[in-house]
Design a protein around this motif. Sequence first.
Motif, PDB file in Angstrom:
ATOM      1  N   UNK A  28      27.286  51.818  34.517  1.00  0.00           N
ATOM      2  CA  UNK A  28      27.263  51.208  33.183  1.00  0.00           C
ATOM      3  C   UNK A  28      28.205  51.929  32.236  1.00  0.00           C
ATOM      4  N   UNK A  29      28.291  53.259  32.388  1.00  0.00           N
ATOM      5  CA  UNK A  29      29.165  54.033  31.509  1.00  0.00           C
ATOM      6  C   UNK A  29      30.634  53.787  31.820  1.00  0.00           C
ATOM      7  N   UNK A  30      30.956  53.676  33.124  1.00  0.00           N
ATOM      8  CA  UNK A  30      32.347  53.450  33.518  1.00  0.00           C
ATOM      9  C   UNK A  30      32.784  52.006  33.308  1.00  0.00           C
ATOM     10  N   UNK A  31      31.813  51.100  33.148  1.00  0.00           N
ATOM     11  CA  UNK A  31      32.132  49.687  33.004  1.00  0.00           C
ATOM     12  C   UNK A  31      33.019  49.432  31.790  1.00  0.00           C
ATOM     13  N   UNK A  32      32.738  50.147  30.711  1.00  0.00           N
ATOM     14  CA  UNK A  32      33.546  49.988  29.499  1.00  0.00           C
ATOM     15  C   UNK A  32      34.993  50.380  29.732  1.00  0.00           C
ATOM     16  N   UNK A  33      35.201  51.503  30.452  1.00  0.00           N
ATOM     17  CA  UNK A  33      36.564  51.940  30.753  1.00  0.00           C
ATOM     18  C   UNK A  33      37.242  50.927  31.667  1.00  0.00           C
ATOM     19  N   UNK A  34      36.511  50.465  32.682  1.00  0.00           N
ATOM     20  CA  UNK A  34      37.074  49.490  33.622  1.00  0.00           C
ATOM     21  C   UNK A  34      37.499  48.210  32.899  1.00  0.00           C
ATOM     22  N   UNK A  35      36.610  47.688  32.042  1.00  0.00           N
ATOM     23  CA  UNK A  35      36.915  46.458  31.305  1.00  0.00           C
ATOM     24  C   UNK A  35      38.097  46.676  30.355  1.00  0.00           C
ATOM     25  N   UNK A  36      38.099  47.828  29.689  1.00  0.00           N
ATOM     26  CA  UNK A  36      39.183  48.126  28.751  1.00  0.00           C
ATOM     27  C   UNK A  36      40.534  48.200  29.439  1.00  0.00           C
ATOM     28  N   UNK A  37      40.602  48.960  30.536  1.00  0.00           N
ATOM     29  CA  UNK A  37      41.860  49.083  31.277  1.00  0.00           C
ATOM     30  C   UNK A  37      42.257  47.731  31.862  1.00  0.00           C
ATOM     31  N   UNK A  38      41.259  47.016  32.415  1.00  0.00           N
ATOM     32  CA  UNK A  38      41.532  45.696  32.990  1.00  0.00           C
ATOM     33  C   UNK A  38      42.092  44.753  31.926  1.00  0.00           C
ATOM     34  N   UNK A  39      41.464  44.748  30.740  1.00  0.00           N
ATOM     35  CA  UNK A  39      41.874  43.826  29.676  1.00  0.00           C
ATOM     36  C   UNK A  39      43.315  44.065  29.253  1.00  0.00           C
ATOM     37  N   UNK A  40      43.622  45.317  28.922  1.00  0.00           N
ATOM     38  CA  UNK A  40      44.954  45.602  28.394  1.00  0.00           C
ATOM     39  C   UNK A  40      46.028  45.414  29.452  1.00  0.00           C
ATOM     40  N   UNK A  41      45.769  45.880  30.698  1.00  0.00           N
ATOM     41  CA  UNK A  41      46.790  45.767  31.737  1.00  0.00           C
ATOM     42  C   UNK A  41      46.954  44.316  32.190  1.00  0.00           C
ATOM     43  N   UNK A  42      45.839  43.561  32.226  1.00  0.00           N
ATOM     44  CA  UNK A  42      45.933  42.140  32.595  1.00  0.00           C
ATOM     45  C   UNK A  42      46.768  41.380  31.574  1.00  0.00           C
ATOM     46  N   UNK A  43      46.511  41.632  30.282  1.00  0.00           N
ATOM     47  CA  UNK A  43      47.278  40.957  29.234  1.00  0.00           C
ATOM     48  C   UNK A  43      48.744  41.367  29.293  1.00  0.00           C
ATOM     49  N   UNK A  44      49.007  42.679  29.416  1.00  0.00           N
ATOM     50  CA  UNK A  44      50.384  43.164  29.461  1.00  0.00           C
ATOM     51  C   UNK A  44      51.116  42.638  30.691  1.00  0.00           C
ATOM     52  N   UNK A  45      50.417  42.580  31.834  1.00  0.00           N
ATOM     53  CA  UNK A  45      51.041  42.061  33.055  1.00  0.00           C
ATOM     54  C   UNK A  45      51.388  40.579  32.890  1.00  0.00           C
ATOM     55  N   UNK A  46      50.460  39.818  32.290  1.00  0.00           N
ATOM     56  CA  UNK A  46      50.707  38.389  32.082  1.00  0.00           C
ATOM     57  C   UNK A  46      51.869  38.169  31.108  1.00  0.00           C
TER      58      UNK A  46
END
Length: 416
Positions: A28-46
């Motif tokens: 649960x604690x790492x989920x925030x980091x995972x979502x944050x990294x996923x969000x920014x890198x997914x948007x930047x990659x797109x």
Amino acid sequence: MIVYLRLIKESFSFAVSALVNNKLRTFLSLLGVTIGIFSIIAVLAAVDSLDRKIKKDLSALDKNTIYLLRFSFGPSDIPEWKRDQFPNVKYDEYTYLKTALADDALMAFQVFTGPQTLKFENKQVSSVNIVPVSHEFIDIQNLEFSSGRFYNEAESNSGARVVVIGEEIAQSLFDTPDAVGKEIRMYGQRFQVIGVLKKQGAGMFGDSNDSSAFIPVNFIRRFYGDSGTWQTNVIIVKPNKGLDIDAFKEELGMKLRNYRGLKDGDINNFFINILAGFTDLLDGIIAMLNLGGWLIAGFSLLVGGFGIANIMFVSVKERTNLIGIQKSLGAKNKFILFQFLFEAIILCLFGGAVGLILVWIITIVMSNVADFEFVLSLGNVILGTSLAIIIGLIAGIVPAFTASRLDPVEAIRSGM
């Protein structure tokens, strides 16, 4: 150096232990980091993939290419009701400007029309993008051919029934890209295929030469006439290299004003759109998309940082006795500080790695499903990793400092 390597190894072991022993809490604690990294890198990659596609699609055109028509590519100070009254540019205006500015630029005349259905024997292709354009278009936009050629000046001027088609159309109608010499039907008439374009892939706005057919513009003019309100005409102008673009635009505008009989004080009833301004507009949109990605990811990273800090505070509390023993055996405050900092960074790297893997999987899936190449660049991987490290440093600094300042005697007693 050996001490710090051992320190990293111990920190890695503690991080793995936290993941194994407290799975739900750590997840649960790492989920925030995972979502944050996923969000920014997914948007930047797109956005990066979109940016690459736009630049690739526009690479064949000179940024100084001008589109002269009754619409503006960007915002305008002229009210919409007034712009709607502007007349289409006309073929005779194209021939006049072509003669008047022959030494300064290449020009082509294009008409935007509706789609058509192309037929060959018992096969047909619907919703084909028809591009009626004069023969100079091949010199302005360097089209690549898998076979055949573009129509020449004589065919263009006479409105000959010849057509250049995209590879998708050739494959659909003839089951082969070798379609030169074959005849297809559209507009109720027969057209001879004289060229097939190389496969291009999806365009930046969903359009593509693969599903387009190029025909002489004078065929459309002869077929429909010049006064159709349904059509939009455009004069495409490619200035010679080394020309002063601002001066050329002014001269172009003055000649068209004179030809249309506009008086001093009358506003231009046409727009001179330069491709560079359009690309600047696209760059601004891409910058806004990037900013939106950062804002969305920022909240997730903030939550993730608090989660990592929580794990580290709990870890300090659980290992208070061990910290006291380490200090009593001579471990310095700096050693304890780095131990917990490294542990926080490693935990964040775990979360960041999961986010990057998810983005990588999505880029593969989307590239195969959609006719668009999604790319996860090395720069974005490095950025995601760097963000994970930074979040680990920020989230772990307070717990690590707290651990390093513990009194060894009190720490040992509190663990008894």
